[in-house]
Design a protein around this motif. Structure first.
Motif: not given
Length: 145
Positions: A21, A34, A82, A114
């Motif tokens: 990210y 992302y 996420d 992430k």
């Protein structure tokens, strides 16, 4: 954080489906996005192949209205931990990024790691790239086993 420890963290955590990210300068948006790693062996590759996720589903569909459906992968909340809203990943635009750049961004705390994305979704993404009419043969060759 030293560059060496940042390098160790990235090299020990990067795998197919790793999600980063960060703010990407090649995008017009000032917001972080992302990015999903789709290489088979990113820990051995110097060039990391990243796909960008967007919550702007309609915009992406308009932008890619002539693209094969398989090149636009939609992900529901719950399919990836996420993502809190419906998200689209455009397999018609790849962001080749040197591993050194990822390490540098992590070292500067401008990139976070992430949760990994499910391997089944990563396979859909690779398939989308391989079906894309806009991705070069050179990039596609990197995605063939």
């Amino acid at each position: 954080m030293s560059d060496l420890s940042a390098e160790n963290i990235i090299l020990n955590s990067i795998r197919p489906g790793t999600v980063f990210y960060y703010k990407e300068d090649r995008l017009s948006s000032p917001e972080p996005h992302y990015f999903i790693v789709i290489n088979y062996k990113p820990d051995e590759d110097q060039l990391i192949l990243l796909l960008c996720a967007s919550s702007q589903i309609e915009h992406v569909h308009i932008l890619r209205n002539n693209a094969p459906d398989e090149t636009l992968v939609e992900i529901k909340p719950g399919d990836y931990s996420d993502f809190t809203k419906y998200t689209i990943i455009d397999c018609n635009e790849i962001f080749p990024t040197e591993i050194a750049t990822i390490i540098q961004k992590y070292s500067q705390k401008t990139l976070t790691i992430k949760d990994d994305m499910d391997g089944g979704i990563v396979e859909l993404l690779r398939d989308g790239v391989l079906r894309s009419k806009t991705i070069t043969g050179k990039i596609k060759k990197l995605l063939r086993k």
